[in-house]
Design a protein around this motif. Sequence first.
Motif, PDB file in Angstrom:
ATOM      1  N   SER A  87      -4.122  -2.087  14.109  1.00 23.42           N
ATOM      2  CA  SER A  87      -3.467  -2.175  12.794  1.00 23.42           C
ATOM      3  C   SER A  87      -4.174  -1.231  11.823  1.00 23.42           C
ATOM      4  O   SER A  87      -3.581  -0.740  10.859  1.00 23.42           O
ATOM      5  CB  SER A  87      -3.502  -3.605  12.253  1.00 23.42           C
ATOM      6  OG  SER A  87      -4.784  -3.918  11.729  1.00 23.42           O
ATOM      7  N   VAL A  88      -5.444  -0.962  12.096  1.00 26.26           N
ATOM      8  CA  VAL A  88      -6.238  -0.038  11.293  1.00 26.26           C
ATOM      9  C   VAL A  88      -5.630   1.374  11.346  1.00 26.26           C
ATOM     10  O   VAL A  88      -5.528   2.068  10.338  1.00 26.26           O
ATOM     11  CB  VAL A  88      -7.688  -0.036  11.830  1.00 26.26           C
ATOM     12  CG1 VAL A  88      -8.421   1.238  11.478  1.00 26.26           C
ATOM     13  CG2 VAL A  88      -8.433  -1.254  11.324  1.00 26.26           C
ATOM     14  N   LEU A  89      -5.206   1.784  12.543  1.00 30.39           N
ATOM     15  CA  LEU A  89      -4.625   3.122  12.692  1.00 30.39           C
ATOM     16  C   LEU A  89      -3.329   3.251  11.915  1.00 30.39           C
ATOM     17  O   LEU A  89      -3.095   4.226  11.218  1.00 30.39           O
ATOM     18  CB  LEU A  89      -4.302   3.391  14.172  1.00 30.39           C
ATOM     19  CG  LEU A  89      -5.281   4.280  14.885  1.00 30.39           C
ATOM     20  CD1 LEU A  89      -6.362   3.412  15.464  1.00 30.39           C
ATOM     21  CD2 LEU A  89      -4.582   5.086  15.942  1.00 30.39           C
ATOM     22  N   PHE A  90      -2.480   2.233  12.101  1.00 29.02           N
ATOM     23  CA  PHE A  90      -1.188   2.296  11.419  1.00 29.02           C
ATOM     24  C   PHE A  90      -1.381   2.240   9.906  1.00 29.02           C
ATOM     25  O   PHE A  90      -0.680   2.916   9.154  1.00 29.02           O
ATOM     26  CB  PHE A  90      -0.280   1.159  11.915  1.00 29.02           C
ATOM     27  CG  PHE A  90       0.211   1.391  13.327  1.00 29.02           C
ATOM     28  CD1 PHE A  90       1.334   2.166  13.561  1.00 29.02           C
ATOM     29  CD2 PHE A  90      -0.476   0.860  14.415  1.00 29.02           C
ATOM     30  CE1 PHE A  90       1.782   2.408  14.860  1.00 29.02           C
ATOM     31  CE2 PHE A  90      -0.039   1.093  15.707  1.00 29.02           C
ATOM     32  CZ  PHE A  90       1.091   1.867  15.942  1.00 29.02           C
ATOM     33  N   GLY A  91      -2.351   1.445   9.465  1.00 31.28           N
ATOM     34  CA  GLY A  91      -2.628   1.354   8.028  1.00 31.28           C
ATOM     35  C   GLY A  91      -3.178   2.670   7.489  1.00 31.28           C
ATOM     36  O   GLY A  91      -2.786   3.123   6.419  1.00 31.28           O
ATOM     37  N   ALA A  92      -4.074   3.280   8.254  1.00 30.03           N
ATOM     38  CA  ALA A  92      -4.743   4.491   7.776  1.00 30.03           C
ATOM     39  C   ALA A  92      -3.789   5.667   7.675  1.00 30.03           C
ATOM     40  O   ALA A  92      -4.035   6.609   6.924  1.00 30.03           O
ATOM     41  CB  ALA A  92      -5.909   4.845   8.703  1.00 30.03           C
ATOM     42  N   MET A  93      -2.675   5.597   8.417  1.00 30.65           N
ATOM     43  CA  MET A  93      -1.680   6.668   8.333  1.00 30.65           C
ATOM     44  C   MET A  93      -1.220   6.875   6.891  1.00 30.65           C
ATOM     45  O   MET A  93      -0.868   7.975   6.489  1.00 30.65           O
ATOM     46  CB  MET A  93      -0.476   6.304   9.187  1.00 30.65           C
ATOM     47  CG  MET A  93      -0.217   7.256  10.320  1.00 30.65           C
ATOM     48  SD  MET A  93       1.299   6.770  11.160  1.00 30.65           S
ATOM     49  CE  MET A  93       2.533   7.371  10.018  1.00 30.65           C
ATOM     50  N   ALA A  94      -1.227   5.780   6.111  1.00 37.68           N
ATOM     51  CA  ALA A  94      -0.795   5.865   4.715  1.00 37.68           C
ATOM     52  C   ALA A  94      -1.655   6.849   3.923  1.00 37.68           C
ATOM     53  O   ALA A  94      -1.188   7.442   2.950  1.00 37.68           O
ATOM     54  CB  ALA A  94      -0.846   4.488   4.064  1.00 37.68           C
ATOM     55  N   ALA A  95      -2.905   7.029   4.329  1.00 32.55           N
ATOM     56  CA  ALA A  95      -3.760   7.992   3.639  1.00 32.55           C
ATOM     57  C   ALA A  95      -3.200   9.399   3.814  1.00 32.55           C
ATOM     58  O   ALA A  95      -3.219  10.205   2.895  1.00 32.55           O
ATOM     59  CB  ALA A  95      -5.195   7.919   4.172  1.00 32.55           C
ATOM     60  N   GLY A  96      -2.673   9.671   5.011  1.00 31.27           N
ATOM     61  CA  GLY A  96      -2.096  10.986   5.284  1.00 31.27           C
ATOM     62  C   GLY A  96      -0.838  11.241   4.472  1.00 31.27           C
ATOM     63  O   GLY A  96      -0.716  12.268   3.801  1.00 31.27           O
ATOM     64  N   THR A  97       0.102  10.275   4.512  1.00 35.28           N
ATOM     65  CA  THR A  97       1.333  10.471   3.753  1.00 35.28           C
ATOM     66  C   THR A  97       1.030  10.473   2.252  1.00 35.28           C
ATOM     67  O   THR A  97       1.632  11.230   1.504  1.00 35.28           O
ATOM     68  CB  THR A  97       2.362   9.370   4.066  1.00 35.28           C
ATOM     69  OG1 THR A  97       1.697   8.117   4.047  1.00 35.28           O
ATOM     70  CG2 THR A  97       2.988   9.560   5.435  1.00 35.28           C
ATOM     71  N   GLY A  98       0.073   9.648   1.840  1.00 34.22           N
ATOM     72  CA  GLY A  98      -0.292   9.587   0.420  1.00 34.22           C
ATOM     73  C   GLY A  98      -0.818  10.924  -0.078  1.00 34.22           C
ATOM     74  O   GLY A  98      -0.409  11.409  -1.134  1.00 34.22           O
ATOM     75  N   VAL A  99      -1.723  11.533   0.668  1.00 32.58           N
ATOM     76  CA  VAL A  99      -2.283  12.826   0.276  1.00 32.58           C
ATOM     77  C   VAL A  99      -1.171  13.878   0.191  1.00 32.58           C
ATOM     78  O   VAL A  99      -1.078  14.629  -0.781  1.00 32.58           O
ATOM     79  CB  VAL A  99      -3.374  13.274   1.279  1.00 32.58           C
ATOM     80  CG1 VAL A  99      -3.637  14.768   1.180  1.00 32.58           C
ATOM     81  CG2 VAL A  99      -4.664  12.505   1.042  1.00 32.58           C
ATOM     82  N   ALA A 100      -0.297  13.881   1.212  1.00 25.19           N
ATOM     83  CA  ALA A 100       0.781  14.876   1.225  1.00 25.19           C
ATOM     84  C   ALA A 100       1.713  14.681   0.029  1.00 25.19           C
ATOM     85  O   ALA A 100       2.136  15.637  -0.606  1.00 25.19           O
ATOM     86  CB  ALA A 100       1.559  14.786   2.537  1.00 25.19           C
ATOM     87  N   GLU A 101       1.995  13.416  -0.291  1.00 19.95           N
ATOM     88  CA  GLU A 101       2.863  13.105  -1.426  1.00 19.95           C
ATOM     89  C   GLU A 101       2.242  13.558  -2.742  1.00 19.95           C
ATOM     90  O   GLU A 101       2.909  14.157  -3.583  1.00 19.95           O
ATOM     91  CB  GLU A 101       3.033  11.585  -1.497  1.00 19.95           C
ATOM     92  CG  GLU A 101       4.449  11.089  -1.438  1.00 19.95           C
ATOM     93  CD  GLU A 101       4.451   9.570  -1.362  1.00 19.95           C
ATOM     94  OE1 GLU A 101       4.967   9.067  -0.369  1.00 19.95           O
ATOM     95  OE2 GLU A 101       3.900   8.910  -2.272  1.00 19.95           O
ATOM     96  N   ASP A 102       0.949  13.269  -2.925  1.00 19.20           N
ATOM     97  CA  ASP A 102       0.272  13.644  -4.161  1.00 19.20           C
ATOM     98  C   ASP A 102       0.237  15.154  -4.343  1.00 19.20           C
ATOM     99  O   ASP A 102       0.348  15.657  -5.456  1.00 19.20           O
ATOM    100  CB  ASP A 102      -1.168  13.104  -4.170  1.00 19.20           C
ATOM    101  CG  ASP A 102      -1.193  11.589  -4.290  1.00 19.20           C
ATOM    102  OD1 ASP A 102      -0.122  10.997  -4.540  1.00 19.20           O
ATOM    103  OD2 ASP A 102      -2.283  11.005  -4.139  1.00 19.20           O
ATOM    104  N   LEU A 103       0.081  15.870  -3.224  1.00 24.22           N
ATOM    105  CA  LEU A 103       0.094  17.331  -3.288  1.00 24.22           C
ATOM    106  C   LEU A 103       1.455  17.811  -3.754  1.00 24.22           C
ATOM    107  O   LEU A 103       1.579  18.632  -4.644  1.00 24.22           O
ATOM    108  CB  LEU A 103      -0.169  17.921  -1.894  1.00 24.22           C
ATOM    109  CG  LEU A 103      -1.608  18.077  -1.438  1.00 24.22           C
ATOM    110  CD1 LEU A 103      -1.621  18.505   0.016  1.00 24.22           C
ATOM    111  CD2 LEU A 103      -2.327  19.118  -2.284  1.00 24.22           C
TER     112      LEU A 103
END
Lengths: 278, 344
Positions: A87-103
Amino acid sequence: MTTIPIATSEPRSTLNANRGAPFPVATLTITARAVKKSIRTPSIMLGGTVSGVMFLLIFRYVFGGAVAHLGGLSYVDFVAPGFIVTSVLFGAMAAGTGVAEDLQAGLVDRLRSLPVRAASIVTGRVIGDTLLTSWGLVVTSAVAFAVGFRVHGGIGPAIGALGLSVLYAFAFCWLFAALGFFAGSAQGAQQLAFLVFPLSFVSSAYVPVSTMPGWMQAFANHQPVTAMVDTARILAEGHAVATALGHGLGYYLPASLAWTAGMTVLCIPVALWRLQRS
Amino acid sequence: MPDLIEARGLVKRFRKVVALDGLDLRVPAGQVTAVLGPNGAGKTTFVRAVATLLRPDAGRLNVLGHDTARDTMAVRRLIGLAGQSAAVEPTMTGRENLVMVARLYGRSRKEARQRAADVLERIGLAASADRPVKTYSGGMRRRLDLGASLVGAPRLLVMDEPTTGLDPRSRTELWDAIRDLAASGTEVLLTTQYLDEADQLAQRVVIVEAGKVIAEGTPAELKSRVGLDRIEVHTRDAAGAATAATVLAALGAEGDGVEVDLAMRRASVPCSDGPGLLPAATAGLVAAGVEIEDLTLRRPTLDEVFMALTGHHTQSPGSEGEKGRPKRAHTEQMGPKQMEGALR
């Protein structure tokens, strides 16, 4: 570089009251923003958790009956630590989409133009996503208990396993944050799922590695998720399961910590380097 | 007082594309400055360098006397950045957004709340301050974005295409806000693709093309290099056109004088202040009994400015492609679309 000297006089009086937030304050300010955003966006808050819980129920009740008992463990006791750690992996994916979104939204430009250390921008984001992933850990654990998962290795080691999972979450958040800088767009960052699926499924999380074909075992035995899952499994279920897993805690714990440290140490400079060039 | 901007030989390349090609520029403090140019001219790259978001490959860039490469933090303490993308967090309220930015500028909690309240009042969002930004209209978001760049009370406000994608009313509101700021002593540097925007806001216009400054001056100076406004009248008959030519000539023609085309039943006159002269022209034509089919005011366009300065149109080959951030070029083009989304 041109070497023509041009005026660099800097009377202190021209500087205003913007001292710039010190690193901890800047980091926590950005963490607070990431947390607020997620809490107020139901799709982020529920999406990962609901799908995680659904998978857990499917594995527990659909596949569970078909899988033989393992090292004296019922399937639910075997698979629950796997679910909690992945569940940690699936949760951490949000960091990737979040960074891309903020950019994409220009928010990263705004933050970079402020008098704060660049590191605080990504670190704040990663800490926020680690906290949210940890929340997901708690939910998944609670559901696992509700469907029959029980700890057999003592409450102390089990809490230790949960603590380690938070550490793993931190490392994976750095990994995905770094990858998010390369994704180009939030949609592009969704493709990071193609990294998450092999890492989670081709591991010891849901089935014993020994049931996989030989070439696949080679991958499964030498990737971070297996080491992390088996560390948590032994801590939660006791040392007796170690015999069925191939190695003991003395192998999996240092291996998982090495992966955690390695990912973090590698991804921090990559993320910062990409941030400066975003 | 140090110059607002002092650039010497700025060069920035993105792979093979040269975005800044030895750009030299001195902008004295105390005037609103507009950097004007077509897409791909290098203006976004230039303001991103001013805002310390990218580091030039060569050359020096001083902002208010501070070197952007060596003294980055000092520059960041003095500037506020607002862009076309409305970089605010939609799930947070307007107030929360501004408090966050004020905190990052290094203000204390109390000070940050005070600054946020002041700015919300100033940008006319006090009543909507505690609503999530996702409920704001596109114009409100853009004003909040401007507000976020103001909570640090910057000496210099840097704006990249501040009105791109805004409806005319929001655009006018934003222009007013920028004028107010300039009047209260904030330095403003903005980029735009629109000559009328530069005309409305700036006392100094810098025209950039292919990564170089090709002209600078006041809007009036630049326009005079291009040509004047032109009042043109179409009449019902040829006799009317002749009368119209006399009337227009009597208004005090400038430049190359009145043109008349009897076959086309058309007369026109160049003038430096078209809008100012239009009422008198209309009254004169009516008084002379001219039957007007059409009356138009033609003003020099950015394209004409470019024609005059470079001998080619703004869509020249070789100036396309560069967007300041080549890899995410699409994000800039998405500006208006995002705004549409925001308006829903």
